[in-house]
Design a protein around this motif. Sequence first.
Motif, PDB file in Angstrom:
ATOM      1  N   GLU A   1       0.826  -1.192   0.000  1.00  0.00           N
ATOM      2  CA  GLU A   1       0.000   0.000   0.000  1.00  0.00           C
ATOM      3  C   GLU A   1       0.870   1.254   0.000  1.00  0.00           C
ATOM      4  OE1 GLU A   1      -2.372  -0.386   3.481  1.00  0.00           O
ATOM      5  OE2 GLU A   1      -3.608  -2.029   2.666  1.00  0.00           O
ATOM      6  N   ALA A   2       0.253   2.378  -0.331  1.00  0.00           N
ATOM      7  CA  ALA A   2       0.951   3.660  -0.320  1.00  0.00           C
ATOM      8  C   ALA A   2       1.513   3.951   1.064  1.00  0.00           C
ATOM      9  CB  ALA A   2       0.010   4.776  -0.760  1.00  0.00           C
ATOM     10  N   ASP A   3       2.709   4.540   1.099  1.00  0.00           N
ATOM     11  CA  ASP A   3       3.400   4.947   2.320  1.00  0.00           C
ATOM     12  C   ASP A   3       3.853   3.768   3.171  1.00  0.00           C
ATOM     13  OD1 ASP A   3       2.939   7.583   1.525  1.00  0.00           O
ATOM     14  OD2 ASP A   3       1.086   7.729   2.669  1.00  0.00           O
ATOM     15  N   GLN A   4       3.826   2.571   2.604  1.00  0.00           N
ATOM     16  CA  GLN A   4       4.298   1.372   3.301  1.00  0.00           C
ATOM     17  C   GLN A   4       5.734   1.078   2.872  1.00  0.00           C
ATOM     18  OE1 GLN A   4       1.987  -2.091   2.337  1.00  0.00           O
ATOM     19  NE2 GLN A   4       3.083  -3.449   3.738  1.00  0.00           N
ATOM     20  N   GLN A   5       6.535   0.593   3.804  1.00  0.00           N
ATOM     21  CA  GLN A   5       7.885   0.194   3.459  1.00  0.00           C
ATOM     22  C   GLN A   5       7.840  -1.054   2.576  1.00  0.00           C
ATOM     23  OE1 GLN A   5      11.160   1.412   4.088  1.00  0.00           O
ATOM     24  NE2 GLN A   5      11.559  -0.188   2.568  1.00  0.00           N
ATOM     25  N   PHE A   6       8.444  -0.977   1.401  1.00  0.00           N
ATOM     26  CA  PHE A   6       8.553  -2.166   0.555  1.00  0.00           C
ATOM     27  C   PHE A   6       9.752  -2.991   1.005  1.00  0.00           C
ATOM     28  CE2 PHE A   6      10.945  -4.191  -2.867  1.00  0.00           C
ATOM     29  CZ  PHE A   6      10.020  -5.167  -3.254  1.00  0.00           C
ATOM     30  N   LYS A   7       9.543  -4.313   1.091  1.00  0.00           N
ATOM     31  CA  LYS A   7      10.672  -5.213   1.322  1.00  0.00           C
ATOM     32  C   LYS A   7      10.371  -6.528   0.618  1.00  0.00           C
ATOM     33  CE  LYS A   7      14.180  -6.512   4.576  1.00  0.00           C
ATOM     34  NZ  LYS A   7      14.786  -6.189   5.889  1.00  0.00           N
ATOM     35  N   ALA A   8      11.237  -6.876  -0.331  1.00  0.00           N
ATOM     36  CA  ALA A   8      11.053  -8.115  -1.082  1.00  0.00           C
ATOM     37  C   ALA A   8      11.078  -9.301  -0.133  1.00  0.00           C
ATOM     38  CB  ALA A   8      12.132  -8.253  -2.145  1.00  0.00           C
ATOM     39  N   THR A   9      10.265 -10.300  -0.415  1.00  0.00           N
ATOM     40  CA  THR A   9      10.163 -11.462   0.473  1.00  0.00           C
ATOM     41  C   THR A   9      11.338 -12.409   0.323  1.00  0.00           C
ATOM     42  OG1 THR A   9       8.831 -12.621  -1.181  1.00  0.00           O
ATOM     43  CG2 THR A   9       7.654 -11.324   0.485  1.00  0.00           C
ATOM     44  N   GLU A  10      12.194 -12.157  -0.644  1.00  0.00           N
ATOM     45  CA  GLU A  10      13.434 -12.902  -0.808  1.00  0.00           C
ATOM     46  C   GLU A  10      14.458 -11.957  -1.429  1.00  0.00           C
ATOM     47  OE1 GLU A  10      11.657 -15.795  -3.530  1.00  0.00           O
ATOM     48  OE2 GLU A  10      13.069 -15.118  -5.079  1.00  0.00           O
ATOM     49  N   PRO A  11      15.741 -12.197  -1.275  1.00  0.00           N
ATOM     50  CA  PRO A  11      16.740 -11.311  -1.880  1.00  0.00           C
ATOM     51  C   PRO A  11      16.595 -11.308  -3.402  1.00  0.00           C
ATOM     52  CG  PRO A  11      17.753 -12.742  -0.237  1.00  0.00           C
ATOM     53  CD  PRO A  11      16.357 -13.265  -0.447  1.00  0.00           C
ATOM     54  N   VAL A  12      16.543 -10.129  -3.968  1.00  0.00           N
ATOM     55  CA  VAL A  12      16.424 -10.006  -5.423  1.00  0.00           C
ATOM     56  C   VAL A  12      17.462  -9.007  -5.921  1.00  0.00           C
ATOM     57  CG1 VAL A  12      13.996 -10.647  -5.558  1.00  0.00           C
ATOM     58  CG2 VAL A  12      14.607  -8.263  -5.183  1.00  0.00           C
ATOM     59  N   ASN A  13      17.776  -9.136  -7.195  1.00  0.00           N
ATOM     60  CA  ASN A  13      18.750  -8.252  -7.825  1.00  0.00           C
ATOM     61  C   ASN A  13      18.139  -7.687  -9.097  1.00  0.00           C
ATOM     62  OD1 ASN A  13      21.015  -8.070 -10.106  1.00  0.00           O
ATOM     63  ND2 ASN A  13      21.979  -7.598  -8.144  1.00  0.00           N
ATOM     64  N   PHE A  14      18.164  -6.367  -9.243  1.00  0.00           N
ATOM     65  CA  PHE A  14      17.639  -5.717 -10.442  1.00  0.00           C
ATOM     66  C   PHE A  14      18.754  -4.923 -11.105  1.00  0.00           C
ATOM     67  CE2 PHE A  14      13.538  -5.554  -7.839  1.00  0.00           C
ATOM     68  CZ  PHE A  14      13.077  -6.756  -8.372  1.00  0.00           C
ATOM     69  N   SER A  15      18.779  -4.951 -12.417  1.00  0.00           N
ATOM     70  CA  SER A  15      19.776  -4.177 -13.159  1.00  0.00           C
ATOM     71  C   SER A  15      19.274  -2.757 -13.383  1.00  0.00           C
ATOM     72  CB  SER A  15      20.080  -4.849 -14.499  1.00  0.00           C
ATOM     73  OG  SER A  15      18.902  -5.008 -15.283  1.00  0.00           O
ATOM     74  N   MET A  16      20.191  -1.796 -13.283  1.00  0.00           N
ATOM     75  CA  MET A  16      19.839  -0.379 -13.414  1.00  0.00           C
ATOM     76  C   MET A  16      20.932   0.364 -14.178  1.00  0.00           C
ATOM     77  SD  MET A  16      19.270   2.502 -10.393  1.00  0.00           S
ATOM     78  CE  MET A  16      17.603   2.026  -9.945  1.00  0.00           C
ATOM     79  N   LEU A  17      20.507   1.297 -15.019  1.00  0.00           N
ATOM     80  CA  LEU A  17      21.443   2.173 -15.723  1.00  0.00           C
ATOM     81  C   LEU A  17      21.795   3.347 -14.822  1.00  0.00           C
ATOM     82  CD1 LEU A  17      22.787   2.464 -18.545  1.00  0.00           C
ATOM     83  CD2 LEU A  17      20.871   3.966 -19.169  1.00  0.00           C
ATOM     84  N   TRP A  18      23.083   3.647 -14.711  1.00  0.00           N
ATOM     85  CA  TRP A  18      23.521   4.725 -13.829  1.00  0.00           C
ATOM     86  C   TRP A  18      24.388   5.713 -14.606  1.00  0.00           C
ATOM     87  CZ3 TRP A  18      22.015   5.546  -8.840  1.00  0.00           C
ATOM     88  CH2 TRP A  18      22.646   6.593  -8.167  1.00  0.00           C
ATOM     89  N   THR A  19      24.002   6.980 -14.560  1.00  0.00           N
ATOM     90  CA  THR A  19      24.773   8.024 -15.228  1.00  0.00           C
ATOM     91  C   THR A  19      25.761   8.629 -14.245  1.00  0.00           C
ATOM     92  OG1 THR A  19      22.929   8.545 -16.706  1.00  0.00           O
ATOM     93  CG2 THR A  19      24.635  10.216 -16.468  1.00  0.00           C
ATOM     94  N   ASP A  20      27.030   8.568 -14.586  1.00  0.00           N
ATOM     95  CA  ASP A  20      28.087   9.105 -13.733  1.00  0.00           C
ATOM     96  C   ASP A  20      28.193  10.613 -13.912  1.00  0.00           C
ATOM     97  OD1 ASP A  20      29.336   7.451 -11.936  1.00  0.00           O
ATOM     98  OD2 ASP A  20      30.636   6.535 -13.433  1.00  0.00           O
TER      99      ASP A  20
END
Length: 555
Positions: free
Chosen positions: A52-71
């Motif tokens: 729900e809104a304003d709730q802390q998200f926490k994955a129920t298992e360790p997950v890894n997501f790829s992200m593009l990062w601009t230096d």
Amino acid sequence: MRSRRVRRAGRRMTAVVGATVLVALAACTADGGGDGEVDGLEQTAGSMETFEADQQFKATEPVNFSMLWTDWPESPIKDSWQLFDEIEERTNVSLDLTNIPFSDAVEKRSLLLSAGDAPYIIPLIYTGDERSFAASGAVLPLSDYEEYMPNFQKYVEEWDLRPMIDNLRQADGKYYMMPGLQEVSVPVFTLLVRKDVFDEVGAPIPQTWDELRTGLEKIKAKYPDSYPLADGFEGASMLNYASHAFGTRAGWGFGDGTFFDEESGEFVYAGTSDGYRDMVEYFRGLVDDGLLDPESFTATNDGAGTVTEKFAGEKVFAASGSNGTVQEFSTALDETVGKGNHEVVQIAPLGGEAGQVVEPRNFWHGFMVNAEAKDDPHFIAMLQFLDWLYYNPDAREMLQWGVEGETYTKSDDGKFTLEPGYSLDSFNINFEAGTDIEKDLGFASQVLAGGTESRALKESYNSPQFVEYIDSVLSTRTPRDPFPPAPLNEAELEQASLLTTTLTDTVNTNTLKFILGERDLSEWDAYVAELEGQNLQGYLDLVNGAHKRFAESNG
């Protein structure tokens, strides 16, 4: 501290050239996933059963997501940054980063998407950046998945941004990027003035461009060797915020060159409009009378002879800038005229024939999602994570300030204070007091922080003078209505891109010539004819055809 895999994009793309971008993007699924059926409903691994809104998200298992990062040049990424460890501790999500340099980030991002090498999460996306990728199906139609993003939905409704969200929809009626949401709409760059000098010559702080001219004339009389007004961004900044007062678009904000005419109900071309001509004539007059530094349109604010140096030397008394530039100018003046002997203020955008209007700026940078992500078993968890990261107030506070009780404290009345030994040098907070929470820890990053902000969060790290600026804009200026959607399909986008490149170059070149006196304004009609000879009408037919088509399809 957990190590992180950081990939350098340049190593994987050396054989990819610009032509490949068009070919590969065109080869992607043409319908953009817009068949009305949402994939991924069963891709729930790691997701929270209720979120729900304003709730802390926490994955129920360790997950890894790829992200593009601009230096960013001023704050290159460090593997030791606490930011990523804090995100992982709170969410159970680790990030696999692909790094690209700021200098050619747009090109690198396009190459990665075209080559099929792009990470799942693509941050630092501004409205319009998504168009070609949406048309080719390289990114997901995020409107299909809004139900999984309760924070986004909450603040869109609370801040009354739904009409602007609807304007993001592409030719298939879907939107493909989620923007950063700003509770208050204030332009970042406007005019900065030496208030003490305006006071000295008996000129009030101007509210219109005509009033500014009067003030500049008085300053010129007092300081005859000066050019009272300047721009350190090749004119692009000043023309951007000035154009709205003349009922047009210019400079940084020229975009695709179109402007919606409410009277006719059609898009017209800004660069040929009466308002654009009036704007050009106004600035031409300033140059002719020695009130505007002609180097404003040919030089940038770096190297010798910068606007900052001219401000410090009392050769310039009003110039383009942001809240950070106020501090830059003030610091320079401390060295030349002495502390307490000057007052630099940022003023609300000046009004003109179109009224006291500003560009609507309730969106800032957001994100896209690679179309391949919908097949990931953790897809729903990814959507929940992004909703938390981009729109949850606690997440936004962490991204800007770090960890409460460690890097900062927050009083009962909402005042943020950095703990001793920590600084945020880019905003002159505890300047050089020790550990910079941006450069050394990764918080307040240009990639993630600042996208979505409540008014309170925006004010928390800005100066009291900037808070006054916000108040002045909100109380005296009216945001222009957003233009209605006119999304082009893939074939139209390619055609429009070819046309706008030539048209925009002609506009920019002649705008400079007209203002600097290298071309007489009596040749305005000839200039318009040149644009018409570059198939201006064909371009407008494309845009207005798309506008009509979208209106008929979406009501």
